[in-house]
Write a protein that holds these residues in place. Sequence first.
Motif, PDB file in Angstrom:
ATOM      1  N   TYR A  33       0.705  -1.207  -0.026  1.00 33.96           N
ATOM      2  CA  TYR A  33       0.052   0.003  -0.010  1.00 33.96           C
ATOM      3  C   TYR A  33       0.895   1.218   0.175  1.00 33.96           C
ATOM      4  O   TYR A  33       1.943   1.407   0.458  1.00 33.96           O
ATOM      5  CB  TYR A  33      -0.807   0.129   1.195  1.00 33.96           C
ATOM      6  CG  TYR A  33      -1.721  -1.118   1.655  1.00 33.96           C
ATOM      7  CD1 TYR A  33      -1.162  -2.276   2.121  1.00 33.96           C
ATOM      8  CD2 TYR A  33      -2.966  -1.268   0.966  1.00 33.96           C
ATOM      9  CE1 TYR A  33      -1.741  -3.585   2.325  1.00 33.96           C
ATOM     10  CE2 TYR A  33      -3.876  -2.406   1.328  1.00 33.96           C
ATOM     11  CZ  TYR A  33      -3.128  -3.596   1.954  1.00 33.96           C
ATOM     12  OH  TYR A  33      -4.020  -4.524   1.926  1.00 33.96           O
ATOM     13  N   TYR A  35      -0.062   5.301   1.244  1.00 34.93           N
ATOM     14  CA  TYR A  35      -0.868   6.257   1.833  1.00 34.93           C
ATOM     15  C   TYR A  35       0.040   7.535   1.912  1.00 34.93           C
ATOM     16  O   TYR A  35       1.364   7.632   1.924  1.00 34.93           O
ATOM     17  CB  TYR A  35      -1.124   5.931   3.331  1.00 34.93           C
ATOM     18  CG  TYR A  35      -1.926   4.719   3.419  1.00 34.93           C
ATOM     19  CD1 TYR A  35      -1.436   3.257   3.363  1.00 34.93           C
ATOM     20  CD2 TYR A  35      -3.385   4.708   3.750  1.00 34.93           C
ATOM     21  CE1 TYR A  35      -1.966   2.334   3.636  1.00 34.93           C
ATOM     22  CE2 TYR A  35      -4.138   3.474   3.851  1.00 34.93           C
ATOM     23  CZ  TYR A  35      -3.639   2.441   3.919  1.00 34.93           C
ATOM     24  OH  TYR A  35      -4.322   1.255   4.112  1.00 34.93           O
ATOM     25  N   GLN A  37      -0.059  11.484   3.911  1.00 28.71           N
ATOM     26  CA  GLN A  37      -0.390  12.434   4.966  1.00 28.71           C
ATOM     27  C   GLN A  37       0.043  13.837   4.803  1.00 28.71           C
ATOM     28  O   GLN A  37       1.387  14.367   5.149  1.00 28.71           O
ATOM     29  CB  GLN A  37       0.200  11.765   6.387  1.00 28.71           C
ATOM     30  CG  GLN A  37      -0.479  12.591   7.705  1.00 28.71           C
ATOM     31  CD  GLN A  37      -0.310  11.851   8.907  1.00 28.71           C
ATOM     32  OE1 GLN A  37       0.767  11.543   8.843  1.00 28.71           O
ATOM     33  NE2 GLN A  37      -1.422  12.091   9.858  1.00 28.71           N
ATOM     34  N   LYS A  42      -5.214  13.995   7.979  1.00 28.26           N
ATOM     35  CA  LYS A  42      -5.296  12.728   8.544  1.00 28.26           C
ATOM     36  C   LYS A  42      -4.584  11.753   7.204  1.00 28.26           C
ATOM     37  O   LYS A  42      -4.390  12.235   6.125  1.00 28.26           O
ATOM     38  CB  LYS A  42      -6.654  12.128   8.500  1.00 28.26           C
ATOM     39  CG  LYS A  42      -7.542  12.093   7.176  1.00 28.26           C
ATOM     40  CD  LYS A  42      -8.861  11.775   7.396  1.00 28.26           C
ATOM     41  CE  LYS A  42      -9.738  11.707   6.185  1.00 28.26           C
ATOM     42  NZ  LYS A  42     -11.277  11.426   6.633  1.00 28.26           N
ATOM     43  N   VAL A  43      -4.261  10.615   7.520  1.00 29.31           N
ATOM     44  CA  VAL A  43      -3.682   9.452   6.516  1.00 29.31           C
ATOM     45  C   VAL A  43      -4.684   9.048   5.596  1.00 29.31           C
ATOM     46  O   VAL A  43      -5.760   8.685   5.974  1.00 29.31           O
ATOM     47  CB  VAL A  43      -3.039   8.544   7.417  1.00 29.31           C
ATOM     48  CG1 VAL A  43      -2.463   7.268   6.473  1.00 29.31           C
ATOM     49  CG2 VAL A  43      -2.059   8.894   8.516  1.00 29.31           C
ATOM     50  N   PHE A  45      -5.416   6.813   1.990  1.00 25.71           N
ATOM     51  CA  PHE A  45      -5.161   5.942   1.121  1.00 25.71           C
ATOM     52  C   PHE A  45      -4.906   6.325  -0.419  1.00 25.71           C
ATOM     53  O   PHE A  45      -5.499   7.185  -0.866  1.00 25.71           O
ATOM     54  CB  PHE A  45      -6.343   4.849   1.158  1.00 25.71           C
ATOM     55  CG  PHE A  45      -6.286   3.699   0.016  1.00 25.71           C
ATOM     56  CD1 PHE A  45      -6.939   3.789  -0.986  1.00 25.71           C
ATOM     57  CD2 PHE A  45      -5.172   2.686   0.093  1.00 25.71           C
ATOM     58  CE1 PHE A  45      -7.156   3.050  -2.037  1.00 25.71           C
ATOM     59  CE2 PHE A  45      -5.269   1.622  -0.599  1.00 25.71           C
ATOM     60  CZ  PHE A  45      -6.153   1.726  -1.820  1.00 25.71           C
ATOM     61  N   SER A  48      -3.487   0.327  -3.458  1.00 22.43           N
ATOM     62  CA  SER A  48      -3.119  -1.124  -3.054  1.00 22.43           C
ATOM     63  C   SER A  48      -2.644  -1.843  -4.047  1.00 22.43           C
ATOM     64  O   SER A  48      -3.133  -1.805  -5.260  1.00 22.43           O
ATOM     65  CB  SER A  48      -4.363  -1.785  -2.370  1.00 22.43           C
ATOM     66  OG  SER A  48      -5.318  -1.842  -2.878  1.00 22.43           O
ATOM     67  N   MET A  89       3.936  13.629   3.775  1.00 25.45           N
ATOM     68  CA  MET A  89       4.416  12.425   3.825  1.00 25.45           C
ATOM     69  C   MET A  89       3.736  11.142   3.267  1.00 25.45           C
ATOM     70  O   MET A  89       2.746  11.082   3.330  1.00 25.45           O
ATOM     71  CB  MET A  89       4.356  12.424   5.608  1.00 25.45           C
ATOM     72  CG  MET A  89       5.154  11.342   6.061  1.00 25.45           C
ATOM     73  SD  MET A  89       6.993  11.885   6.285  1.00 25.45           S
ATOM     74  CE  MET A  89       7.714  11.012   7.796  1.00 25.45           C
ATOM     75  N   PHE A  91       3.557   7.162   3.055  1.00 28.77           N
ATOM     76  CA  PHE A  91       3.826   5.983   3.953  1.00 28.77           C
ATOM     77  C   PHE A  91       3.672   4.785   3.137  1.00 28.77           C
ATOM     78  O   PHE A  91       2.693   4.482   2.351  1.00 28.77           O
ATOM     79  CB  PHE A  91       2.921   5.816   5.183  1.00 28.77           C
ATOM     80  CG  PHE A  91       3.283   6.984   5.939  1.00 28.77           C
ATOM     81  CD1 PHE A  91       2.346   7.848   6.244  1.00 28.77           C
ATOM     82  CD2 PHE A  91       4.440   6.977   7.058  1.00 28.77           C
ATOM     83  CE1 PHE A  91       2.431   8.842   7.407  1.00 28.77           C
ATOM     84  CE2 PHE A  91       4.513   7.886   7.761  1.00 28.77           C
ATOM     85  CZ  PHE A  91       3.650   8.739   7.993  1.00 28.77           C
ATOM     86  N   PHE A 105       3.454  -0.174   8.675  1.00 24.46           N
ATOM     87  CA  PHE A 105       3.994   0.848   8.064  1.00 24.46           C
ATOM     88  C   PHE A 105       5.428   1.155   8.108  1.00 24.46           C
ATOM     89  O   PHE A 105       5.914   0.862   8.995  1.00 24.46           O
ATOM     90  CB  PHE A 105       3.160   2.278   8.746  1.00 24.46           C
ATOM     91  CG  PHE A 105       1.910   2.505   8.319  1.00 24.46           C
ATOM     92  CD1 PHE A 105       0.889   1.602   8.854  1.00 24.46           C
ATOM     93  CD2 PHE A 105       1.426   3.117   7.279  1.00 24.46           C
ATOM     94  CE1 PHE A 105      -0.664   1.685   8.335  1.00 24.46           C
ATOM     95  CE2 PHE A 105       0.015   3.472   6.946  1.00 24.46           C
ATOM     96  CZ  PHE A 105      -0.875   2.523   7.413  1.00 24.46           C
TER      97      PHE A 105
END
Lengths: 114, 110
Positions: A33, A35, A37, A42-43, A45, A48, A89, A91, A105
């Motif tokens: 995945y 993600y 931020q 918020k984080v 998506f 995937s 950021m 992830f 993560f």
Amino acid sequence: EPEVTQTPSHQVTQMGQEVILRCVPISNHLYFYWYRQILGQKVEFLVSFYNNEISEKSEIFDDQFSVERPDGSNFTLKIRSTKLEDSAMYFCASRINRPQETQYFGPGTRLLVL
Amino acid sequence: QKEVEQNSGPLSVPEGAIASLNCTYSDRGSQSFFWYRQYSGKSPELIMSIYSNGDKEDGRFTAQLNKASQYVSLLIRDSQPSDSATYLCAVTGGGNKLTFGTGTQLKVEL
């Protein structure tokens, strides 16, 4: 204990440039995945990836984004032409194949687009 | 739009007290529920996962799930200054992506 790793930890780029963010998922994990931020938010998506193809993507993941698993260990996120609003950021996460398993993560790549 | 709601805080508790963090979610099809801890500038770190109604305990942490009320909570007993962080509630549904709340900032005061 196995960990997800990401490189680079920080990247500064000019608007319009291409960036590639790299991740090495945990070795026996099958789902990968990305993600992001944005600072103070918020984080979210992005995408995937399973069995060498995208299994789901968000509205954020437009044609400027692509993912690839170029070999047996790396998982990359490419942003073709970066925009100021791509500063965030990013992830990487991975999980083993059972549906309820936790996503682990990586430490993240801080991307700054100038 | 599938949402996960959390009070942003900050929630301040004295050292040694119980911290109670709450989360609600909108998608009744959600199947798996997670609490992550995030220190400033760092990545989310798993604290607890819970999949069925009731309580699940792990050390000082207890997760509670009530699917009928679409509610998940996290209790932290004997709170320590090192517990000061942002706690993220996350859920997955039929797909496997995590949907995160905005997080609750917890401050444990000496």
